[in-house]
Scaffold this motif. Structure first.
Motif, mmCIF file in Angstrom:
data_model
loop_
_atom_site.group_PDB
_atom_site.id
_atom_site.type_symbol
_atom_site.label_atom_id
_atom_site.label_comp_id
_atom_site.label_asym_id
_atom_site.label_seq_id
_atom_site.Cartn_x
_atom_site.Cartn_y
_atom_site.Cartn_z
ATOM 1 N N SER A 1 0.832 -1.201 0.000
ATOM 2 C CA SER A 1 0.000 0.000 0.000
ATOM 3 C C SER A 1 0.870 1.256 0.000
ATOM 4 O O SER A 1 1.961 1.279 0.587
ATOM 5 N N SER A 2 0.410 2.265 -0.650
ATOM 6 C CA SER A 2 1.158 3.532 -0.706
ATOM 7 C C SER A 2 1.242 4.191 0.667
ATOM 8 O O SER A 2 2.037 5.109 0.872
ATOM 9 N N ASP A 3 0.408 3.725 1.622
ATOM 10 C CA ASP A 3 0.431 4.288 2.968
ATOM 11 C C ASP A 3 1.579 3.724 3.801
ATOM 12 O O ASP A 3 1.893 4.249 4.867
ATOM 13 N N ILE A 4 2.180 2.639 3.324
ATOM 14 C CA ILE A 4 3.253 1.993 4.080
ATOM 15 C C ILE A 4 4.584 2.694 3.804
ATOM 16 O O ILE A 4 4.984 2.866 2.649
ATOM 17 N N SER A 5 5.262 3.078 4.854
ATOM 18 C CA SER A 5 6.567 3.752 4.691
ATOM 19 C C SER A 5 7.676 3.046 5.456
ATOM 20 O O SER A 5 8.857 3.267 5.188
ATOM 21 N N LYS A 6 7.291 2.152 6.403
ATOM 22 C CA LYS A 6 8.268 1.440 7.211
ATOM 23 C C LYS A 6 8.085 -0.069 7.052
ATOM 24 O O LYS A 6 6.948 -0.547 7.006
ATOM 25 N N ILE A 7 9.211 -0.810 6.985
ATOM 26 C CA ILE A 7 9.151 -2.259 6.790
ATOM 27 C C ILE A 7 10.145 -2.964 7.704
ATOM 28 O O ILE A 7 11.294 -2.541 7.840
ATOM 29 N N ASN A 8 9.682 -4.043 8.320
ATOM 30 C CA ASN A 8 10.565 -4.942 9.052
ATOM 31 C C ASN A 8 11.008 -6.041 8.089
ATOM 32 O O ASN A 8 10.162 -6.706 7.490
ATOM 33 N N VAL A 9 12.294 -6.218 7.921
ATOM 34 C CA VAL A 9 12.795 -7.283 7.050
ATOM 35 C C VAL A 9 13.420 -8.357 7.929
ATOM 36 O O VAL A 9 14.484 -8.155 8.517
ATOM 37 N N GLY B 1 17.698 -1.706 -2.024
ATOM 38 C CA GLY B 1 16.601 -1.552 -2.976
ATOM 39 C C GLY B 1 15.364 -0.959 -2.331
ATOM 40 O O GLY B 1 14.715 -0.072 -2.905
ATOM 41 N N LEU B 2 15.041 -1.431 -1.134
ATOM 42 C CA LEU B 2 13.868 -0.902 -0.418
ATOM 43 C C LEU B 2 14.084 0.554 -0.033
ATOM 44 O O LEU B 2 13.170 1.389 -0.177
ATOM 45 N N GLU B 3 15.286 0.867 0.419
ATOM 46 C CA GLU B 3 15.588 2.254 0.790
ATOM 47 C C GLU B 3 15.586 3.161 -0.432
ATOM 48 O O GLU B 3 15.130 4.308 -0.364
ATOM 49 N N ASN B 4 16.093 2.648 -1.557
ATOM 50 C CA ASN B 4 16.066 3.429 -2.793
ATOM 51 C C ASN B 4 14.629 3.708 -3.246
ATOM 52 O O ASN B 4 14.363 4.721 -3.895
ATOM 53 N N ALA B 5 13.725 2.780 -2.885
ATOM 54 C CA ALA B 5 12.319 2.940 -3.259
ATOM 55 C C ALA B 5 11.576 3.847 -2.286
ATOM 56 O O ALA B 5 10.377 4.108 -2.466
ATOM 57 N N GLY B 6 12.271 4.326 -1.257
ATOM 58 C CA GLY B 6 11.664 5.289 -0.335
ATOM 59 C C GLY B 6 11.174 4.700 0.973
ATOM 60 O O GLY B 6 10.584 5.416 1.796
ATOM 61 N N TYR B 7 11.423 3.412 1.212
ATOM 62 C CA TYR B 7 10.980 2.796 2.467
ATOM 63 C C TYR B 7 12.039 2.948 3.545
ATOM 64 O O TYR B 7 13.240 2.955 3.262
ATOM 65 N N GLU B 8 11.577 3.044 4.786
ATOM 66 C CA GLU B 8 12.481 3.039 5.928
ATOM 67 C C GLU B 8 12.521 1.615 6.472
ATOM 68 O O GLU B 8 11.486 1.033 6.796
ATOM 69 N N VAL B 9 13.714 1.036 6.538
ATOM 70 C CA VAL B 9 13.871 -0.349 6.982
ATOM 71 C C VAL B 9 14.345 -0.368 8.435
ATOM 72 O O VAL B 9 15.179 0.453 8.837
ATOM 73 N N ASN B 10 13.802 -1.299 9.216
ATOM 74 C CA ASN B 10 14.141 -1.413 10.633
ATOM 75 C C ASN B 10 15.621 -1.748 10.820
ATOM 76 O O ASN B 10 16.047 -2.887 10.630
ATOM 77 N N SER B 11 16.418 -0.771 11.200
ATOM 78 C CA SER B 11 17.864 -0.966 11.338
ATOM 79 C C SER B 11 18.207 -1.827 12.557
ATOM 80 O O SER B 11 19.258 -2.470 12.588
#
Length: 279
Positions: free
Chosen positions: A116-124, A153-163
Motif C-alpha cells: 500500500s502507498s500508505d506503508i513507509s516502514k518495513i521490518n525485514v 533496494g527498499l531504501e532506494n524505493a523510499g521505504y524506511e527499513v528497521n535498522s
C-alpha cells in the motif's frame, strides 16, 4: 584487497604441488651435499641425479600450477586483456533481463502485494537479508561489488527499513558459511551448508518482536540458498561426520549444519530449516 584475496586463493589451491616440489628440492639439495662424502662412482651418480631431481621438482610445480590455474595461464599466453567494456555492458543488460523474466510471484494471498502507498516502514526478517546470495558455486560465482542488496533496494524505493533488525543479524553472524559460495574454497576449508538464522529464543531475548511491532505492522521474510557447478545441494541435513546418502565419503568434507536443532535427515537444503519454520 580483492587482488590480495585472489593471490591467496591461488596459492592455497596450488599448495599441494608446491609442497611436493619443495620436498623434492630439499631432497635434491641433501643428496648434493651428501655426494661430497661419497666415493666414486656413487659420488658421480648422485651428482648427476641431484639436478634431475631438482628439474623434476620444478616441472611438477609448473605442471600442477598450469592444471589448476588453466584459465589464468591461458589468458596470459593468448594475449587476452579481459572482457571489453561493450561486452561487459551487454552482459549486465542480459543478466538483468534474465533476472526480470525469471522472477516469479508464487503466491499473493489477500493481495499483500503491491504494498500500500500508505506503508513507509518495513521490518525485514531473515539473516540472509544482510548477506544475500547473488550467484552460485563454480562458474556461477560472481563479484558482488556492483550488486544492490534488498535493503538498499527498499531504501532506494523510499521505504524506511528497521535498522535494529539488521544490527541484530550482524551481531548474530557477520559472514556467510565458508565454502558454500566459491568452488575454490571447497577442499581448502571444510564446506559448510549451514543456513544461518537465530533461534526464536534469541529473537525473544533481544526483544526483537516487540521492537518490530512498534516500528511497523508490515514485515517481509527473506530466505536464500546457494548452489551451482560442483556444488550439488544436500538432499538430507545430517550431523557432522555422519554418512550422507547423497555425498558418500565426500560428506566428510562438509558440515551440513552446525546448528544442532536444524539437523533433519528428512529435509533437503532447499526446504525451510527447522529454525525458519518456527517463524
Amino acid at each position: 584487497m580483492r587482488c590480495n584475496t585472489d593471490v591467496t586463493d591461488a596459492l592455497n589451491a596450488c599448495k599441494v604441488p608446491l609442497i611436493i616440489a619443495g620436498v623434492l628440492t630439499i631432497i635434491a639439495v641433501i643428496l648434493a651435499l651428501i655426494s661430497f662424502k661419497l666415493k666414486k662412482p656413487l659420488k658421480n651418480l648422485v651428482r648427476v641425479q641431484s639436478p634431475v631431481a631438482l628439474l623434476l621438482a620444478v616441472m611438477v610445480a609448473i605442471n600442477g600450477f598450469c592444471n589448476i590455474e588453466y584459465s589464468v595461464v591461458n589468458s596470459v599466453f593468448s594475449g587476452s586483456v579481459g572482457m571489453s567494456e561493450e561486452t561487459y555492458d551487454a552482459s549486465k543488460k542480459l543478466a538483468l533481463q534474465i533476472a526480470e523474466e525469471g522472477i516469479v510471484l508464487l503466491k499473493n494471498e489477500e493481495k499483500a502485494l503491491p504494498l500500500s502507498s500508505d506503508i513507509s516502514k518495513i521490518n525485514v526478517f531473515g539473516w540472509s537479508s544482510i548477506h544475500p546470495i547473488y550467484g552460485g558455486t563454480g562458474s556461477g560465482a560472481m563479484s558482488e561489488e556492483q550488486c544492490i542488496s534488498l535493503i538498499q533496494g527498499l531504501e532506494n524505493a523510499g521505504y524506511e527499513v528497521n535498522s535494529k533488525l539488521q544490527d541484530f543479524y550482524h551481531d548474530f553472524r557477520d559472514e556467510r558459511p565458508h565454502g558454500s559460495l566459491l568452488l575454490r574454497e571447497i577442499g581448502q576449508t571444510k564446506g559448510d551448508w549451514t543456513v544461518p538464522e537465530p533461534t526464536i529464543e534469541e529473537y525473544e531475548e533481544a526483544g526483537i518482536f516487540e521492537q518490530a511491532k512498534e516500528f511497523s505492522d508490515t514485515a517481509m521474510i527473506f530466505i536464500a540458498r546457494s548452489g551451482g557447478e560442483a556444488g550439488d545441494l544436500p538432499m538430507n541435513i545430517t550431523a557432522s561426520g555422519e554418512e550422507n546418502r547423497q555425498f558418500g565419503k565426500l560428506a566428510e568434507s562438509y558440515d551440513f549444519t552446525v546448528q544442532e536443532d536444524d539437523i533433519d535427515p528428512q529435509k533437503s537444503y532447499l526446504e525451510l530449516s527447522n529454525r525458519e519454520e518456527k517463524w
